[in-house]
Design an enzyme around this catalytic site. Structure first.
Site: not given
Ligand SMILES: C[S@@+](CC[C@H](N)C(=O)[O-])C[C@H]1O[C@@H](n2cnc3c(N)ncnc32)[C@H](O)[C@@H]1O
Length: 440
Positions: A255, A258-261, A277, A322, A375
């Protein structure tokens, strides 16, 4: 300005997210509108209770939005109101005269009474209900009280504080000490106390726009909360019972946007990383982040719950999940979130989190690991998900790493981190590192 802020408040009350509505505000006005709207969000429960006291019959939504906006901005407290109160009242009444002349007298009467009897009305409003006292919906307050009986008031109050600005130093480009010195030389001093579990975190004493951060454009720094910075080092190092990932290890960030992790994982180790994603519209931000930091990963739009559609069958040494969640741990950064969520969202998201975990676990190589993160401060999206998973997988030998922090509350004296006095509070977060047994 006041009218635009009231429009934002009305939008949130209709269920629209400020992340969607603020970008439509004129760029010159946007920072001020955002700051004032955030201020209102943090006092909305109290302002609504005061309006109900001053005018028991709810006025039409746009009049009500202007009233609660003005009341929240005039609210007494530690933080001085961002407006001089008489200016606020004059502007609110003038705005009503333009928009709905018939309501101008009513708005004038309500606000003038509040300015005459501020302390008494504020005290009465706050005493009226937990929603007014804590500025969160009642169901949310009850959930936090159930999950965290003792620290509940502090957790709820933390959501009304201004969040610190925390940076992540890119160890491929510089060192924490060099970055700290460079920031200080640019007039941006940082907190001295280290963040446990986040060795590359530096928290500014104040805040600054990213373009003013020395080294930002050169990829030396990123903006990321200290709790969020704990995920990647834990996955790479392997906790108490896993070995550090070897160079070239195959890693899935499931998930990613926006790519922080994603970026942090690659800053820490040379990995063969697939970042997916399901929201293709969010992927350009992942590319942009990786380009700025000079990092490489395979980035694809894919649904993590349906690996059959995209997985080539080669197992991953490490998976970062995540997961999407209520974001109840980052309300201080997104103060509208508490007013947007509905009670049913928690169970709906927890079901999605369980489905993601179940779908991704088979992709982990024997002897590999998966880090589950949200989070959220709600146990239903953290420890409960892991407990249910471990119970189901008990026969297969899945174990939670004892070095997993579990729930991290957004408090300076974090019960999970008694060794960290002085470190500015990170966001509310949950982290659990799961290990898959090796084949016998
Ligand atoms: C909490 S954010 C991730 C933040 C990211 N890991 C970072 O550190 O920048 C959750 C992400 O999960 C994605 N997401 C939700 N359901 C998903 C799925 N079934 N498959 C892939 N990505 C999914 C959302 O689009 C969102 O971008």
């Amino acid at each position: 300005l006041l009218v635009v802020v009231a429009q934002q408040v009305a939008a949130v009350r209709r269920g629209e997210s400020l992340s969607a509505t603020l970008p439509a505000v004129d760029t010159a006005m946007r920072p001020a509108v955002q700051a004032l709207t955030f201020h209102v969000m943090r006092r909305l429960g109290a302002a609504q209770a005061a309006r109900a006291l001053l005018a028991p019959k709810a006025p039409p939504p746009e009049v009500d939005a202007l009233l609660v906006t003005a009341l929240a901005l005039a609210w007494p407290g530690a933080a001085p109101p961002p407006y001089a109160v008489h200016t606020l009242v004059d502007q609110a009444v003038a705005a009503m005269r333009r928009q709905r002349p018939a309501a101008a007298g009513f708005v004038n009467a309500v606000l003038r009474r509040f300015t005459r009897e501020t302390e008494a009305i504020a005290a009465q409003a706050v005493a009226a209900s937990p929603q007014a006292r804590f500025n969160h919906p009642t169901w949310w307050i009850e959930r936090v009280r159930r999950d965290w009986p003792q620290p509940a008031p502090a957790v709820l109050d933390a959501a009304d504080a201004h969040p610190p600005m925390t940076l992540r130093v890119n160890p491929r480009r510089t060192t924490v000490d060099a970055a700290r010195a460079r920031l200080a030389a640019a007039g941006l001093p940082t907190h001295a106390a280290p963040h446990p579990g986040a060795p590359h975190a530096l928290t500014l004493l104040g805040a600054a726009p990213v373009h003013a951060l020395p080294g930002f454009a050169q990829g030396e720094l990123s903006v990321q909360d200290a709790a969020a910075q704990r995920a990647a080092p834990l996955l790479v190092a392997g906790g108490a019972i896993g070995a550090p990932l070897r160079a070239g290890a195959r890693v899935l960030d499931a998930c990613a946007a926006p790519g922080g992790k994603t970026a942090q994982l690659l800053e820490l180790a040379d990995l063969d990383l697939l970042a997916i994603d399901h929201d293709a519209a969010r992927l350009p931000r992942v590319h942009h982040t990786l380009d700025r930091l000079g990092l490489r990963a395979e980035v694809r739009a894919a649904d993590a719950v349906e690996p059959a559609a995209w997985w080539d069958g080669r197992p991953f040494d490490a998976v970062l999940l995540d997961a999407p969640c209520t974001a109840s741990g980052i309300v201080r950064r997104h103060p509208d979130v508490r007013w947007l969520r509905r009670p049913g969202d928690v169970a709906r998201l927890a079901a999605r989190q369980r489905a993601l975990l179940a779908a991704l676990w088979p992709l982990v190589a024997p002897g590999g690991r998966l880090l589950y993160a949200t989070c959220s401060v709600f146990r239903a999206e953290g420890q409960d998900v892991i407990d249910a998973f471990l119970q189901r997988e008990a026969g297969a030998g899945a174990v939670a790493d004892p070095a997993s922090p579990g729930h991290l509350l957004p408090l300076p004296e974090n019960p999970a981190d008694p060794a960290s006095p002085g470190a500015p509070a990170g966001d509310g977060f949950f982290l659990s590192l799961l290990h898959k047994p090796r084949l016998a």
